[in-house]
Design a protein around this motif. Structure first.
Motif, PDB file in Angstrom:
ATOM      1  N   LEU A   6     -57.387 -19.616  43.115  1.00 30.95           N
ATOM      2  CA  LEU A   6     -57.557 -18.542  42.134  1.00 30.95           C
ATOM      3  C   LEU A   6     -59.045 -18.313  41.896  1.00 30.95           C
ATOM      4  O   LEU A   6     -59.724 -19.170  41.314  1.00 30.95           O
ATOM      5  N   PRO A   7     -59.586 -17.171  42.316  1.00 35.10           N
ATOM      6  CA  PRO A   7     -61.032 -16.938  42.191  1.00 35.10           C
ATOM      7  C   PRO A   7     -61.544 -17.026  40.761  1.00 35.10           C
ATOM      8  O   PRO A   7     -62.699 -17.406  40.544  1.00 35.10           O
ATOM      9  N   ASP A   8     -60.720 -16.697  39.790  1.00 34.66           N
ATOM     10  CA  ASP A   8     -61.164 -16.705  38.391  1.00 34.66           C
ATOM     11  C   ASP A   8     -61.031 -18.067  37.727  1.00 34.66           C
ATOM     12  O   ASP A   8     -61.401 -18.223  36.559  1.00 34.66           O
ATOM     13  N   SER A   9     -60.508 -19.035  38.445  1.00 32.45           N
ATOM     14  CA  SER A   9     -60.366 -20.387  37.915  1.00 32.45           C
ATOM     15  C   SER A   9     -61.332 -21.302  38.662  1.00 32.45           C
ATOM     16  O   SER A   9     -61.265 -21.403  39.891  1.00 32.45           O
TER      17      SER A   9
ATOM     18  N   GLN B  89     -60.311 -14.753  50.921  1.00 33.52           N
ATOM     19  CA  GLN B  89     -59.557 -15.516  49.929  1.00 33.52           C
ATOM     20  C   GLN B  89     -58.407 -16.247  50.623  1.00 33.52           C
ATOM     21  O   GLN B  89     -57.879 -15.773  51.627  1.00 33.52           O
TER      22      GLN B  89
ATOM     23  N   THR C 222     -53.028 -14.616  43.631  1.00 36.92           N
ATOM     24  CA  THR C 222     -53.212 -13.837  42.406  1.00 36.92           C
ATOM     25  C   THR C 222     -52.066 -12.870  42.140  1.00 36.92           C
ATOM     26  O   THR C 222     -52.008 -12.249  41.066  1.00 36.92           O
TER      27      THR C 222
END
Length: 650
Positions: free
Chosen positions: A303-306, A365, A392
């Motif tokens: 997860l890029p935002d985590s 990703q 995502t």
């Protein structure tokens, strides 16, 4: 959950029957040189692919590709286990290196090896060892033992054996009715150079052992453990933690009460006084789920935002009992620090396999891929699938029903523990997804899920990896013979010699697979084996150089030179050809370097160097990965004194 075993075995032991016909099934990828038989069968592939093993067929055991003899020049070896408990190690040229029977060979007619061996340098002395689990997955009334046994890689000599039955006789929880271990995992949890071994079992325990087989601790899980544990640093301290999935049945008498389902939990790996961790105690965190967890967890940056890595795990196909509408139609993404569920990926049916990860569409990703059961008895539509997700997005990216090239059939239990892999088989920069189903190993385009191998008798030019009998394991991918090409290997049987095991290996994909081109490094393999690598780590890290330290400070004089040693490893476990960039300025006068495969030695000499603090840096480089800088501080003095201070410990 005693009936879990009988139910699952009923499902996986119902061998699907197909009749080979004269069709395109023989239009197969070439056999790896040496991996063929001299005797033809009534119907066969043109090159007679498949080494004939000395024992019974290979069922649940997945192969592992690894260097067993410590000699990379002669290629890799392959280890696999037969249903009768015989372990085989084959050289790259297809000749037998050694074979051994596990301690319970012959104790029961059911399959006695049901997982994959792990391979690693247990004692930190450069000698590879093979660690394999054994045990029947049916209730034999304690007649069949279970456990793990360690063999020396080069010659197969037994080193030690851990017996669950013997251990059970010394515990407060025993006696148990069943024993068995599927797949162990190896890691150096405390950086002492020796590997620890983690595994769960049918005896309802999770074990962590030292390299010599002695107990570090065991956790009584109160139910069966099918999943392979995951070693992961979740708190940024020097030691690894252990993530493990276990099953559980509802029991209102316990405090606190339990539910029908499973637990994902994290434990410290430090030795425990007395060795025992009682049920429902000792964990760092624990997360309950409403389905058993036969799937094995992995770790990757999903997860890029985590920040950092996440854990992904599938489920199982057991609860609710007596219902065809099984829960567990998901893959969960979990935060390692506290177990919080960050994402749920929806699946068409319960996900009893272990997921794989890789950038299958070249978008920068990672995606997740898994095989998913589809039998109507568990709530499916009658067809198993290979499914991909963007982490995502809760909904699948693509979903494909693999079909047998001989008959067009599909194994509805094609997601029953057997798992998917990810690799660039043909070396053109795009990743493929590989999985076994029915009588074949199938290859799909990673980006779209489109089949690249034959799916029915009228498949035209598409080639096959037809294995002539039911496949119920995960293949392995690697450059076995060192020719720079990827090979695929799997164990099974043959319709015209179904009482004997066969070991199949295919190669030559670059000339025949015809996948779309991409931007990945040629022949990259982010997830080439079950649990990803020989140690069964289940961890995918970005490629890179990983020195044991990036900062060095030392004091040196002309009369007293110093040498500092740094261990250099590959961040993602893949082989890495690294070097030190040329030194200039003060560095070229102050220090010299020597490099070996995984060691950097820096020698300091203060002669001719002005006294004081000198700062410089070394740059490590390797093709295809970012350079790494090691900051070096040398304090040059006229004279260096050393004082020995006595230490008394009471």
């Amino acid at each position: 959950m005693r009936v879990t075993i009988s139910l699952v075995l009923l499902l996986i032991c119902c061998t699907l029957i197909a009749q080979p016909v004269h069709a395109t099934i023989r239009d197969a990828f070439p056999a790896l040189p040496g991996w063929t038989r001299s005797t033809p069968y009534q119907d066969d592939s043109p090159d007679r692919n498949g080494i004939l093993l000395s024992g019974r067929p290979v069922g649940r055991s997945s192969p592992v590709i690894a260097d067993l003899d410590g000699n990379p020049a002669n290629g890799n070896e392959v280890v696999i286990g037969g249903e009768d408990g015989r372990v085989y190690a084959y050289r790259a040229n297809g000749t037998l290196l050694w074979e051994r029977d596990v301690p319970i060979a012959g104790c029961h007619s059911s399959s006695l090896i049901n997982g994959r061996a792990a391979v690693g340098d247990l004692f930190g002395n450069g000698a590879p060892h093979v660690v394999i689990g054994y045990g029947s997955l049916v209730n034999t009334g304690r007649a069949c033992d279970g456990g793990i046994i360690v063999y020396r890689g080069p010659d197969g000599q037994p080193v030690w054996n851990f017996s669950q039955r013997d251990f059970d006789a010394r515990t407060v929880e025993g006696p148990e009715e069943m024993y068995g271990v599927i797949t162990p995992a190896l890691a150096d949890v405390d950086r002492d150079g020796r590997l620890e071994i983690a595994f769960g079992g049918m005896d309802r325990n999770v074990y962590l052992l030292n390299a010599d087989g002695s107990l570090r601790w065991y956790y009584h899980a109160a139910d069966t453990v099918w999943s392979t544990p995951l070693f992961l640093n979740i708190d940024n301290d020097p030691h690894l933690e252990l993530i493990v999935a276990t099953d559980i049945t509802a029991n209102s008498s316990l405090v606190p009460p339990t539910h029908d389902g499973g637990f994902l939990q994290a434990f410290k790996t430090d030795p425990v006084p007395g060795g025992r961790i009682p049920f429902q105690t000792g964990f760092i965190w624990r997360v309950p789920f409403d389905q058993v967890l036969y799937s094995s967890p992995l770790a990757a940056d999903l997860l890029p935002d985590s920040p950092g890595l996440e854990i992904a795990i599938g489920s199982g196909c057991y609860f609710p009992i007596g219902s065809a509408d099984k829960r567990g139609r998901w893959i969960k993404i979990v935060r390692p620090a506290d177990g919080e569920v960050l994402q749920t990926l929806n699946a068409p049916a319960c996900v009893q396999s272990s997921p794989a990860v890789g950038d299958i569409d070249n978008d920068g990703q990672l995606e997740i891929v898994a095989t998913v059961n589809g039998a109507r008895e568990i709530g499916g539509d009658g067809q198993s699938r290979i499914v991909a997700w963007d982490p995502t997005n809760p909904e699948p990216k693509w979903s494909t029903v693999p079909r047998d090239p001989n008959s067009g059939s599909n194994d509805p239990y094609g997601g029953d523990l057997q798992s998917a892999l990810i690799a660039d088989l043909d070396g053109n920069g795009s990743l493929e997804v590989i999985a076994a189903n029915f009588w074949s190993v199938h290859v799909l385009s990673g980006a779209t899920g489109a089949p690249l191998t034959c799916q029915n008798p009228q498949c035209g030019p598409l080639p096959t990896m037809f294995a002539w009998f039911t496949l119920k394991s995960t293949p392995a991918i690697g450059d076995i013979n060192g020719d720079g090409q990827l090979d695929v290997v799997i164990g099974g049987a043959h319709a015209y010699n179904s009482s004997r095991g066969h070991l199949y290996a295919w190669t030559g994909f670059a000339r025949r697979l015809n996948s779309p081109s991409g931007q990945q490094p040629p022949f990259s393999a982010p997830w080439p084996q079950f649990r990803r690598d020989p140690r069964s780590s289940g961890v995918l890290l970005a490629p890179g150089i990983a020195p044991s330290t990036r900062d060095i400070t030392t004091m040196v004089s002309c009369q007293q030179p110093r040498t500092v040693t740094i261990q250099i490893t590959s961040q993602d476990g893949e082989p890495l050809d690294w070097h030190v960039a040329e030194t200039t300025g003060i560095a070229s006068q102050l220090l010299s370097v020597q490099t070996e495969r995984d060691t950097l030695r820096i020698s300091f000499n203060g002669c001719g160097i002005a006294s004081g603090r000198h700062n410089t840096a070394l740059e490590l480089r390797a093709r295809g990965v970012p350079p790494v800088t090691i900051n070096v501080t040398a304090i040059v003095v006229d004279r260096l004194f050393e004082v020995a201070i006595p230490l008394t410990i009471r």
